[in-house]
Motif scaffolding. Structure first.
Motif, PDB file in Angstrom:
ATOM      1  N   PHE A   1       0.832  -1.190   0.000  1.00 30.74           N
ATOM      2  CA  PHE A   1       0.000   0.000   0.000  1.00 30.74           C
ATOM      3  C   PHE A   1       0.871   1.246   0.000  1.00 30.74           C
ATOM      4  O   PHE A   1       1.888   1.301   0.693  1.00 30.74           O
ATOM      5  CB  PHE A   1      -0.912   0.036   1.232  1.00 30.74           C
ATOM      6  N   LYS A   2       0.432   2.229  -0.766  1.00 33.80           N
ATOM      7  CA  LYS A   2       1.008   3.555  -0.687  1.00 33.80           C
ATOM      8  C   LYS A   2       0.015   4.422   0.076  1.00 33.80           C
ATOM      9  O   LYS A   2      -1.067   4.742  -0.423  1.00 33.80           O
ATOM     10  CB  LYS A   2       1.271   4.135  -2.080  1.00 33.80           C
ATOM     11  N   MET A   3       0.370   4.772   1.308  1.00 35.58           N
ATOM     12  CA  MET A   3      -0.533   5.496   2.177  1.00 35.58           C
ATOM     13  C   MET A   3      -0.665   6.954   1.711  1.00 35.58           C
ATOM     14  O   MET A   3       0.175   7.458   0.954  1.00 35.58           O
ATOM     15  CB  MET A   3      -0.030   5.444   3.613  1.00 35.58           C
TER      16      MET A   3
ATOM     17  N   ASP B   1      -2.624   2.500  -4.386  1.00 34.89           N
ATOM     18  CA  ASP B   1      -2.347   3.892  -4.035  1.00 34.89           C
ATOM     19  C   ASP B   1      -3.600   4.445  -3.372  1.00 34.89           C
ATOM     20  O   ASP B   1      -4.599   4.735  -4.041  1.00 34.89           O
ATOM     21  CB  ASP B   1      -2.000   4.688  -5.301  1.00 34.89           C
ATOM     22  N   LEU B   2      -3.561   4.567  -2.050  1.00 36.61           N
ATOM     23  CA  LEU B   2      -4.744   5.004  -1.311  1.00 36.61           C
ATOM     24  C   LEU B   2      -5.035   6.492  -1.475  1.00 36.61           C
ATOM     25  O   LEU B   2      -6.143   6.934  -1.190  1.00 36.61           O
ATOM     26  CB  LEU B   2      -4.574   4.662   0.172  1.00 36.61           C
ATOM     27  N   SER B   3      -4.055   7.258  -1.921  1.00 40.50           N
ATOM     28  CA  SER B   3      -4.317   8.677  -2.188  1.00 40.50           C
ATOM     29  C   SER B   3      -5.093   8.850  -3.494  1.00 40.50           C
ATOM     30  O   SER B   3      -5.875   9.789  -3.635  1.00 40.50           O
ATOM     31  CB  SER B   3      -3.004   9.458  -2.251  1.00 40.50           C
TER      32      SER B   3
ATOM     33  N   PRO C   1      -9.891   1.316 -10.524  1.00 41.92           N
ATOM     34  CA  PRO C   1     -10.305   2.320  -9.527  1.00 41.92           C
ATOM     35  C   PRO C   1     -11.074   1.653  -8.383  1.00 41.92           C
ATOM     36  O   PRO C   1     -11.825   0.702  -8.593  1.00 41.92           O
ATOM     37  CB  PRO C   1     -11.201   3.260 -10.333  1.00 41.92           C
ATOM     38  N   LEU C   2     -10.883   2.165  -7.183  1.00 37.78           N
ATOM     39  CA  LEU C   2     -11.553   1.648  -5.992  1.00 37.78           C
ATOM     40  C   LEU C   2     -12.535   2.673  -5.458  1.00 37.78           C
ATOM     41  O   LEU C   2     -12.329   3.878  -5.595  1.00 37.78           O
ATOM     42  CB  LEU C   2     -10.528   1.302  -4.903  1.00 37.78           C
ATOM     43  N   ARG C   3     -13.599   2.181  -4.847  1.00 39.82           N
ATOM     44  CA  ARG C   3     -14.550   3.095  -4.216  1.00 39.82           C
ATOM     45  C   ARG C   3     -13.903   3.785  -3.018  1.00 39.82           C
ATOM     46  O   ARG C   3     -13.037   3.228  -2.353  1.00 39.82           O
ATOM     47  CB  ARG C   3     -15.800   2.341  -3.762  1.00 39.82           C
ATOM     48  N   LYS C   4     -14.345   5.011  -2.741  1.00 38.88           N
ATOM     49  CA  LYS C   4     -13.785   5.764  -1.619  1.00 38.88           C
ATOM     50  C   LYS C   4     -14.051   5.069  -0.291  1.00 38.88           C
ATOM     51  O   LYS C   4     -13.219   5.127   0.624  1.00 38.88           O
ATOM     52  CB  LYS C   4     -14.359   7.183  -1.610  1.00 38.88           C
ATOM     53  N   SER C   5     -15.198   4.412  -0.181  1.00 36.16           N
ATOM     54  CA  SER C   5     -15.503   3.693   1.059  1.00 36.16           C
ATOM     55  C   SER C   5     -14.525   2.548   1.285  1.00 36.16           C
ATOM     56  O   SER C   5     -14.097   2.290   2.418  1.00 36.16           O
ATOM     57  CB  SER C   5     -16.932   3.160   1.017  1.00 36.16           C
ATOM     58  N   VAL C   6     -14.135   1.858   0.201  1.00 33.96           N
ATOM     59  CA  VAL C   6     -13.152   0.765   0.319  1.00 33.96           C
ATOM     60  C   VAL C   6     -11.799   1.326   0.740  1.00 33.96           C
ATOM     61  O   VAL C   6     -11.109   0.747   1.596  1.00 33.96           O
ATOM     62  CB  VAL C   6     -13.039   0.001  -1.018  1.00 33.96           C
ATOM     63  N   CYS C   7     -11.395   2.468   0.171  1.00 34.00           N
ATOM     64  CA  CYS C   7     -10.112   3.078   0.533  1.00 34.00           C
ATOM     65  C   CYS C   7     -10.095   3.494   1.997  1.00 34.00           C
ATOM     66  O   CYS C   7      -9.082   3.324   2.686  1.00 34.00           O
ATOM     67  CB  CYS C   7      -9.830   4.274  -0.369  1.00 34.00           C
ATOM     68  N   ARG C   8     -11.202   4.048   2.473  1.00 34.42           N
ATOM     69  CA  ARG C   8     -11.250   4.428   3.896  1.00 34.42           C
ATOM     70  C   ARG C   8     -11.095   3.208   4.797  1.00 34.42           C
ATOM     71  O   ARG C   8     -10.386   3.252   5.814  1.00 34.42           O
ATOM     72  CB  ARG C   8     -12.579   5.140   4.190  1.00 34.42           C
ATOM     73  N   GLU C   9     -11.737   2.117   4.434  1.00 37.18           N
ATOM     74  CA  GLU C   9     -11.616   0.898   5.231  1.00 37.18           C
ATOM     75  C   GLU C   9     -10.201   0.343   5.184  1.00 37.18           C
ATOM     76  O   GLU C   9      -9.672  -0.150   6.192  1.00 37.18           O
ATOM     77  CB  GLU C   9     -12.616  -0.147   4.735  1.00 37.18           C
ATOM     78  N   LEU C  10      -9.556   0.394   4.015  1.00 41.95           N
ATOM     79  CA  LEU C  10      -8.189  -0.105   3.891  1.00 41.95           C
ATOM     80  C   LEU C  10      -7.207   0.745   4.692  1.00 41.95           C
ATOM     81  O   LEU C  10      -6.255   0.222   5.278  1.00 41.95           O
ATOM     82  CB  LEU C  10      -7.781  -0.150   2.417  1.00 41.95           C
TER      83      LEU C  10
END
Length: 384
Positions: A80-82, A98-100, A114-123
């Motif tokens: 992960f790239k925080m 890339d979580l950003s 592309p990932l949903r913003k909700s998934v990124c917040r959980e990750l």
């Protein structure tokens, strides 16, 4: 991922991908299992796939089946790239998130998802907790993609009398959903709090409409449904939409239950509490309690992932906890003990009885005394 692995404390995110990306992932899958991957690092995980494939073939042979099974999925490590630029995970992993930017990349195969913003917040939350999970990317032979996190069992499992404990009691009811009660115990002091009641979505109307549409879809002529004339093709389209709507409602309800459960466990662990989940499961099977039973499996898996203990016990809400006599129903789901005069709600009493049943298993004499003392001080607390 099979059901057995789901019961071992895994958390899964299903990722939606396009047709072009799915083709690239199928190519990656076949390259790995055939030993023709584009990077040497990816081939390192072929041995794990071969070992799992041999186990599958062995199980099929022992079961006496002749049908060739589908090959298992390929698992690749993940880094992960925080948002602050730091890297978490194996830096040589072929997959990076890339979580950003909320994006999953597999550079060697030009895959960008592309990932949903909700998934990124959980990750982001999962990467910041103590006992950080191990992450992998699962790629199936059909090109489907999942993110999987697994944590080792971090429960302390110490003597209950020597620690602070939180009991999360669930009573399953086909019609009324999940009734919850929280019991905080530190050896002497006790606090019993009413938790939320999770009522499953009412999809009765959707089921009626789906059944009617399904009957029309099998005909060759148009028919009228709720004032609308529909062809078989149009009926099939509406039938699929009704099923999809019901599935979305059920999934959203399950997510709400899991989110509350996860937050409650993590807050308790921050307070240095041992968490024990007690549930009075529905033992019989009908067409209406399938969702409730699936939520029970979800809670069992969640407890393993978060390091909590999970126990399935039997408890009745019809009996008085003081004298043990059977209560008399004086109103809808309201019971009264003819000896003690105590009144209670049946579902709420079932969760209270779970805590008493757990005390008998652990042979903790202080817990039932504290529970009964609390009930004497709050005689009307179990009425709602």
């Amino acid at each position: 991922m099979d059901n057995k692995k789901r019961q071992e404390g895994w958390r899964v995110w299903k990722i939606k991908i396009g047709t072009e990306t799915k083709g690239k992932l199928r190519q990656l899958f076949h390259d790995v299992i055939n030993g023709h991957a584009r990077t040497k690092g990816t081939l390192l995980y072929r041995e794990a796939w071969i070992s799992e494939w041999q186990n599958v073939l062995k199980m099929v042979k022992e079961a006496g089946k002749r049908t060739m099974p589908n090959p298992p999925a390929v698992y690749l490590p993940l880094r992960f790239k925080m948002p602050d630029g730091t890297i978490r995970g194996n830096k040589s992993s072929p997959c990076v998130i890339d979580l950003s930017k909320c994006e999953l990349n597999i550079p060697s195969y030009d895959v960008k998802v592309p990932l949903r913003k909700s998934v990124c917040r959980e990750l982001i939350e999962e990467n910041c907790i103590e006992a950080r999970p191990d992450f992998v990317v699962q790629i199936t032979r059909k090109g489907f993609l999942r993110l999987i996190a697994r944590r080792e069992n971090i429960g302390r499992k110490q003597d209950m009398e020597q620690q602070r404990t939180l009991l999360i009691c669930f009573d399953e009811n086909t019609s009324h959903g999940l009734v919850t009660t929280l019991v905080s115990f530190d050896g002497e002091n006790i606090k019993v709090a009413r938790g939320p009641t999770f009522k499953p979505p009412n999809a009765t109307f959707l089921r009626r409409v789906s059944a009617k549409l399904q009957s029309i879809a099998g005909k060759k002529t148009t028919d009228q449904v709720f004032g609308l004339w529909l062809t078989p093709e149009r009926a099939k389209d509406f039938y699929r939409k009704c099923l999809s709507k019901e599935k979305r409602l059920n999934q959203e309800w399950k997510r709400r239950v899991a989110a509350w459960m996860r937050k409650t466990i993590r807050d308790a662990i921050k307070e240095d509490r041992e968490v024990v989940i007690l549930i009075d499961e529905v033992t019989y099977f009908t067409a209406h309690n399938g969702l409730i039973r699936r939520v029970s499996k979800l809670l069992r898996n969640l407890s393993l992932y978060e390091g909590a203990q999970f126990l399935s016990l039997r408890a009745s809400g019809k009996f008085c906890p003081k004298c043990g006599s059977k209560g008399v129903e004086v109103a809808k789901r309201i019971f009264r003990c003819q000896k003690c005069g105590l009144e209670w709600n049946r579902d709420r009493m079932a969760t209270f009885a779970l805590a008493l049943a757990y005390a008998k298993i652990t042979k903790n004499e202080a817990l039932p005394k504290a529970l009964l003392k609390w009930l004497e001080e709050h005689p009307k607390a179990l009425l709602s």
